[in-house]
Design a protein around this motif. Sequence first.
Motif, PDB file in Angstrom:
ATOM      1  N   ARG A 100       1.010  -0.526   0.202  1.00 54.93           N
ATOM      2  CA  ARG A 100       0.063   0.113  -0.183  1.00 54.93           C
ATOM      3  C   ARG A 100       1.029   1.085  -0.287  1.00 54.93           C
ATOM      4  O   ARG A 100       1.922   1.461   0.566  1.00 54.93           O
ATOM      5  N   PHE A 101       0.051   2.205  -0.430  1.00 59.19           N
ATOM      6  CA  PHE A 101       1.294   3.190  -0.236  1.00 59.19           C
ATOM      7  C   PHE A 101       2.262   3.585  -1.243  1.00 59.19           C
ATOM      8  O   PHE A 101       3.424   4.087  -0.609  1.00 59.19           O
ATOM      9  N   GLN A 102       2.066   3.365  -2.471  1.00 54.82           N
ATOM     10  CA  GLN A 102       3.459   3.398  -3.367  1.00 54.82           C
ATOM     11  C   GLN A 102       3.598   4.804  -3.766  1.00 54.82           C
ATOM     12  O   GLN A 102       2.736   5.808  -3.673  1.00 54.82           O
ATOM     13  N   GLY A 103       4.567   5.589  -3.892  1.00 53.94           N
ATOM     14  CA  GLY A 103       4.725   6.785  -4.942  1.00 53.94           C
ATOM     15  C   GLY A 103       4.583   7.115  -5.475  1.00 53.94           C
ATOM     16  O   GLY A 103       4.248   6.496  -7.080  1.00 53.94           O
ATOM     17  N   ASP A 104       4.345   7.867  -6.451  1.00 53.72           N
ATOM     18  CA  ASP A 104       3.736   8.738  -7.674  1.00 53.72           C
ATOM     19  C   ASP A 104       4.739  10.259  -8.285  1.00 53.72           C
ATOM     20  O   ASP A 104       4.308  10.639  -9.052  1.00 53.72           O
ATOM     21  N   LEU A 105       5.655   9.940  -7.796  1.00 54.24           N
ATOM     22  CA  LEU A 105       6.691  11.242  -7.610  1.00 54.24           C
ATOM     23  C   LEU A 105       7.705  10.837  -8.724  1.00 54.24           C
ATOM     24  O   LEU A 105       8.240  11.489  -9.430  1.00 54.24           O
TER      25      LEU A 105
END
Length: 144
Positions: free
Chosen positions: A68-73
Amino acid sequence: MTGVLLAVAAALPFASTAEGLQSYTVVGDGIPDSLTGAPGDAMRGRALALDRASTCILCHSGPFPETRFQGDLAPNLAGAGARWTEGQLRLRLVDASRFNPTTIMPSYYRTDDLRRVGKSWQGKPILSAEQIEDIVAYLVSLHD
């Protein structure tokens, strides 16, 4: 003339300034040879990529349905092995600032000319040569 100088400089070996760092040679836009002289372990590399201490998953997303909560930057890591060569991936991990001087991606295997380095990390790379090779082995395995 500037392009010729950059091409020559890119093929020069890295001079290690910190104890324990392996030297390497940048050729074009990659480091073609393993930092350890051996291939990494893709399973350990996957575990490292998902470990929040390595910080990969804080900025990148990828084929990690259990996380869960993977980055998107930063770019999605799915298909990384189809987009970049082993050498290109290795250089991005060692020193992403060679591609973009203003990148937020850390230089995982560099200790010189860095800014805002915490006292406990000064003079030490974030990842070892073995860890770099493990992550590279995992990333090159991602083709879809």
